[in-house]
Scaffold this motif. Sequence first.
Motif, PDB file in Angstrom:
ATOM      1  N   SER A   6      29.369  87.123  54.902  1.00  0.00           N
ATOM      2  CA  SER A   6      28.869  88.301  54.195  1.00  0.00           C
ATOM      3  C   SER A   6      29.673  89.518  54.633  1.00  0.00           C
ATOM      4  O   SER A   6      29.944  89.706  55.813  1.00  0.00           O
ATOM      5  CB  SER A   6      27.389  88.506  54.537  1.00  0.00           C
ATOM      6  N   LYS A   9      25.981  93.866  52.505  1.00  0.00           N
ATOM      7  CA  LYS A   9      24.633  93.452  52.089  1.00  0.00           C
ATOM      8  C   LYS A   9      23.859  94.700  51.667  1.00  0.00           C
ATOM      9  O   LYS A   9      23.646  95.615  52.470  1.00  0.00           O
ATOM     10  CB  LYS A   9      23.929  92.745  53.240  1.00  0.00           C
ATOM     11  N   THR A  30      21.707  93.070  46.543  1.00  0.00           N
ATOM     12  CA  THR A  30      22.734  92.052  46.290  1.00  0.00           C
ATOM     13  C   THR A  30      23.578  91.895  47.550  1.00  0.00           C
ATOM     14  O   THR A  30      23.446  92.673  48.498  1.00  0.00           O
ATOM     15  CB  THR A  30      23.611  92.418  45.072  1.00  0.00           C
ATOM     16  N   GLU A  31      24.448  90.901  47.550  1.00  0.00           N
ATOM     17  CA  GLU A  31      25.306  90.670  48.709  1.00  0.00           C
ATOM     18  C   GLU A  31      26.719  90.373  48.224  1.00  0.00           C
ATOM     19  O   GLU A  31      26.912  89.654  47.248  1.00  0.00           O
ATOM     20  CB  GLU A  31      24.761  89.490  49.527  1.00  0.00           C
ATOM     21  N   ILE A  32      27.691  90.958  48.900  1.00  0.00           N
ATOM     22  CA  ILE A  32      29.099  90.749  48.568  1.00  0.00           C
ATOM     23  C   ILE A  32      29.720  89.967  49.715  1.00  0.00           C
ATOM     24  O   ILE A  32      29.639  90.382  50.883  1.00  0.00           O
ATOM     25  CB  ILE A  32      29.817  92.103  48.372  1.00  0.00           C
ATOM     26  N   ASP A  36      34.955  87.543  47.448  1.00  0.00           N
ATOM     27  CA  ASP A  36      34.303  87.717  46.146  1.00  0.00           C
ATOM     28  C   ASP A  36      35.122  88.628  45.243  1.00  0.00           C
ATOM     29  O   ASP A  36      35.696  89.613  45.702  1.00  0.00           O
ATOM     30  CB  ASP A  36      32.921  88.385  46.311  1.00  0.00           C
ATOM     31  N   MET A  38      33.697  90.602  42.352  1.00  0.00           N
ATOM     32  CA  MET A  38      32.428  90.905  41.690  1.00  0.00           C
ATOM     33  C   MET A  38      32.671  91.899  40.560  1.00  0.00           C
ATOM     34  O   MET A  38      33.155  93.002  40.792  1.00  0.00           O
ATOM     35  CB  MET A  38      31.433  91.484  42.704  1.00  0.00           C
ATOM     36  N   VAL A 175      38.007  95.588  51.632  1.00  0.00           N
ATOM     37  CA  VAL A 175      37.446  95.416  50.289  1.00  0.00           C
ATOM     38  C   VAL A 175      38.029  96.506  49.397  1.00  0.00           C
ATOM     39  O   VAL A 175      38.315  97.612  49.856  1.00  0.00           O
ATOM     40  CB  VAL A 175      35.894  95.477  50.322  1.00  0.00           C
ATOM     41  N   THR A 206      38.774  90.826  48.630  1.00  0.00           N
ATOM     42  CA  THR A 206      37.407  91.079  48.187  1.00  0.00           C
ATOM     43  C   THR A 206      37.420  92.296  47.279  1.00  0.00           C
ATOM     44  O   THR A 206      37.967  93.341  47.639  1.00  0.00           O
ATOM     45  CB  THR A 206      36.482  91.341  49.398  1.00  0.00           C
ATOM     46  N   VAL A 208      35.167  94.681  44.242  1.00  0.00           N
ATOM     47  CA  VAL A 208      34.004  95.009  43.407  1.00  0.00           C
ATOM     48  C   VAL A 208      34.533  95.908  42.305  1.00  0.00           C
ATOM     49  O   VAL A 208      35.118  96.958  42.579  1.00  0.00           O
ATOM     50  CB  VAL A 208      32.905  95.735  44.212  1.00  0.00           C
ATOM     51  N   ARG A 223      31.720  86.350  40.378  1.00  0.00           N
ATOM     52  CA  ARG A 223      30.327  86.757  40.218  1.00  0.00           C
ATOM     53  C   ARG A 223      30.277  87.962  39.285  1.00  0.00           C
ATOM     54  O   ARG A 223      31.145  88.820  39.331  1.00  0.00           O
ATOM     55  CB  ARG A 223      29.707  87.134  41.564  1.00  0.00           C
ATOM     56  N   GLU A 235      22.345  88.510  37.650  1.00  0.00           N
ATOM     57  CA  GLU A 235      23.626  88.241  38.291  1.00  0.00           C
ATOM     58  C   GLU A 235      23.839  86.746  38.363  1.00  0.00           C
ATOM     59  O   GLU A 235      22.902  85.953  38.378  1.00  0.00           O
ATOM     60  CB  GLU A 235      23.732  88.882  39.678  1.00  0.00           C
TER      61      GLU A 235
END
Length: 258
Positions: A6, A9, A30-32, A36, A38, A175, A206, A208, A223, A235
């Motif tokens: 993780s 979070k 949610t959790e990244i 990921d 996302m 990230v 990673t 987002v 995701r 999701e």
Amino acid sequence: MATRDSLIKVTDLKKHYNMGTIKALDGITTEIFKGDVMAVIGPSGSGKSTFLRSLNLLEEPTDGSIVFDGIDITKKKYVDANGKTVNLNIDLLRQKMGMVFQHFNLFPHMTILGNMTLAPMKVKGMSKDEAEEKALALLDRVGLKDRAGAYPIQLSGGQKQRVAIVRALAMEPEVMLFDEPTSALDPEMVGEVLDVMKELAQEGMTMVCVTHEMGFAREVGNRVLFMADGLLMEEGTPEQVFDHPQNPRLQDFLAKVL
């Protein structure tokens, strides 16, 4: 089965304005995980950008927690590994989160190389030679090494956004946060920016990404989060979200955009 690490979070995240009458975020959980990609989708005004900007505290949440690298960054202080209470260093935290905006945010009075080397030299204490060597390698990666001496005004929108991405990468973040990185671009420039993001995803960065590009969300994301009215409505994997949407609001949204 191996569990994934993780990275971020988010628990019951809220952002309210105007004495609580406007709920931009109303309890997002949610959790990244590391690696990921996302994709955050949803109608305009759904809270997507507010959610993204909260992750590195460009927006200060009203309530809830964001645990990044094991530290709740919504608190001003935390207990370190030695049991000492220390103040949260928000600037240090933001170094670990690269942010790419809609409108590039390049300094117009500096060359592309100057834009690229400023933070590594000032913040990370890199020598000019080291920062320039690294910057040129990153620019080469996105096909813009020959534009190092140019100024932002001399670049197309797609070129500027590619520079903005590698400028964030120069800080070696854990990230990358993308806030609708293609929405200010002419349609023919969108592909060149998405290609850079796809390459990053393939390398395990990673990410987002708040995006209107449904093809990117489906193809590159592992995701997908669907937000509406400040809520996380659904999701899942791209297949779950796009091919088997459960929430009526999501079904309605996809019927309009696909």
